[in-house]
Design an enzyme around this catalytic site. Structure first.
Site, PDB file in Angstrom:
ATOM      1  N   HIS A  40       0.815  -1.221   0.000  1.00  9.04           N
ATOM      2  CA  HIS A  40       0.000   0.000   0.000  1.00  9.04           C
ATOM      3  C   HIS A  40       0.846   1.267   0.000  1.00  9.04           C
ATOM      4  CE1 HIS A  40      -3.737   1.964   0.004  1.00  9.04           C
ATOM      5  NE2 HIS A  40      -4.399   1.166   0.818  1.00  9.04           N
TER       6      HIS A  40
ATOM      7  N   ASP B 143      -2.491   1.996  -4.693  1.00  9.84           N
ATOM      8  CA  ASP B 143      -3.747   2.163  -3.956  1.00  9.84           C
ATOM      9  C   ASP B 143      -4.765   1.125  -4.396  1.00  9.84           C
ATOM     10  OD1 ASP B 143      -2.801   4.448  -2.575  1.00  9.84           O
ATOM     11  OD2 ASP B 143      -3.235   5.680  -4.339  1.00  9.84           O
TER      12      ASP B 143
END
Length: 389
Positions: A359, A363
């Site tokens: 992450h 995204d």
């Protein structure tokens, strides 16, 4: 001369000493195998850097040591001619056999030098060991097998079992812990309609062209990675940059008796589905037989875990193979009732997938777009064909 544990694999920090092929006082030749070691990726042999006599063995079998540790010491021989002939204990020819085959022989209590190999250049194969064992009466070696291969130790007083935590299992634990501590994992799940791809596979099989489903899946991932290269990348924190890899080296998480290992299919972006499927078979066999080389397990840019054949998984939160950015797991395919675009209930073959990604680098929206593209290619195989033209 000190013989040290050197780095024989990418990211290797330590190894487990499995077995010595020599003992103190043995005379060895250059490149002769001295000791068998195991890392999280493979079992390998450390050869003699030069001819000499084994002066001292420093590390005992069963110990786990870091890279750079001195394993044994070899004393150079100044004059081979001056030595009495009977003192020379070197094998006139190195026995050709994989570490896994040697392990089988040891577990059966068989001296591998006594076996005649049927492989190329006289290489001893697994079946040669079993054939030799059957000729020598299997029962003779069964007690040795029980003694050497059973890793569990029972404490009769407190009724506990202790399983040694070392070798590949310890290496895997270290790498998984490192990945979770370093990477903020995010996992999302998707359903893929496999019906059309299964029909295509069966059609090709009817024309004597057998290609595994996984071969198509890996190729489709590569096509999707071309459009979303952020998932075929690595994070260079020192230089504060994300490096997008142009080549697709896809790792296939493989379960073996020694634990999980990830052989690499190199340059998937340049190979067709048939080539990918054939290479998968070769690598899978090498992984099971513990014959993978350093090149076979190094330099991966994206990893695939195919747990579908195990028939017991509908989802997971797979741990990323650090320093890669993402990993996709394929779960079992099952026929389910599905409502189509005409609001009709039809039976389709549906596969679940799980995708874990870093992450820090990508995204959720990008990950969903990536798996949507992958699903589009799988659910409409003709699109995949167009991409390959």
């Amino acid at each position: 001369m000190e013989v040290k544990l050197h780095d024989i694999g990418e990211g290797m920090t330590e190894a487990h000493i499995c077995h010595y092929f020599v003992k103190k006082g043995d005379e060895v030749k250059a490149d002769q195998p001295l000791v068998e070691v195991q890392t999280d990726k493979m079992t390998a042999e450390i050869p003699a850097p030069s001819s000499g006599v084994v002066k001292e063995i420093i590390v005992r079998e069963g110990e786990t040591i870091p890279v750079g540790t001195t394993v044994l010491i070899i004393e150079p021989i100044r004059s081979m001619i001056a030595k009495p002939k009977q003192s020379i204990v070197v094998h006139s020819q190195r026995v050709l056999a994989s570490p896994y085959t040697r392990k089988i022989a040891r577990e059966k209590g068989i001296a591998i030098e006594e076996i005649k190999g049927t492989g190329p250049s006289g290489r001893i194969m697994d079946n040669d060991v079993y054939e030799f064992m059957s000729q020598q009466n299997t029962k003779e070696y069964e007690p040795q097998k029980i003694q050497e291969t059973t890793p569990q130790i029972t404490n009769k007083e407190i009724h506990q079992e202790v399983i040694p935590f070392r070798g590949r299992r310890k290496q895997i634990a270290h790498k998984m812990s490192q990945s979770l501590k370093t990477i903020p994992h995010c996992t999302h799940f998707e359903e893929i309609d496999m019906t059309e791809l299964i029909l295509l596979k069966n059609s090709l099989k009817g024309r004597n062209l057998s290609i595994s489903i996984t071969g198509f899946l890996v190729k489709a991932l590569s096509l999707a990675l071309k459009e979303y290269p952020i998932f075929n990348a690595r994070l260079d924190e020192n230089n504060e940059q994300i490096v997008l890899e142009k080549e697709h080296h896809v790792g296939l998480a493989t379960d073996t008796e020694e634990g999980l290992i990830v052989p690499i299919i190199r340059n998937v972006e340049k190979k067709n589905v048939k080539e990918i499927a054939e290479e998968m078979k070769v690598l899978s066999k090498k992984a099971i037989n513990n014959e993978l080389t350093v090149k076979d397990v190094s330099g991966g840019t994206f990893t695939v875990s195919n747990v579908g054949p195990l028939h017991g998984s509908i989802g997971a939160t797979p741990i990323i193979n650090h320093p890669e950015v993402a990993l996709v797991s394929f779960h079992k395919t099952k026929k389910r009732p599905v409502v189509n675009d005409q609001d009709e209930i039809v039976v389709r073959s549906i596969m679940n997938i799980s995708m874990s990604f870093d992450h820090r680098i990508a995204d959720g929206a990008t990950a969903v777009a990536f798996t949507n593209r992958f699903a589009q290619l799988i659910e409409n195989p003709s699109l995949m064909i167009v991409e390959l033209i």
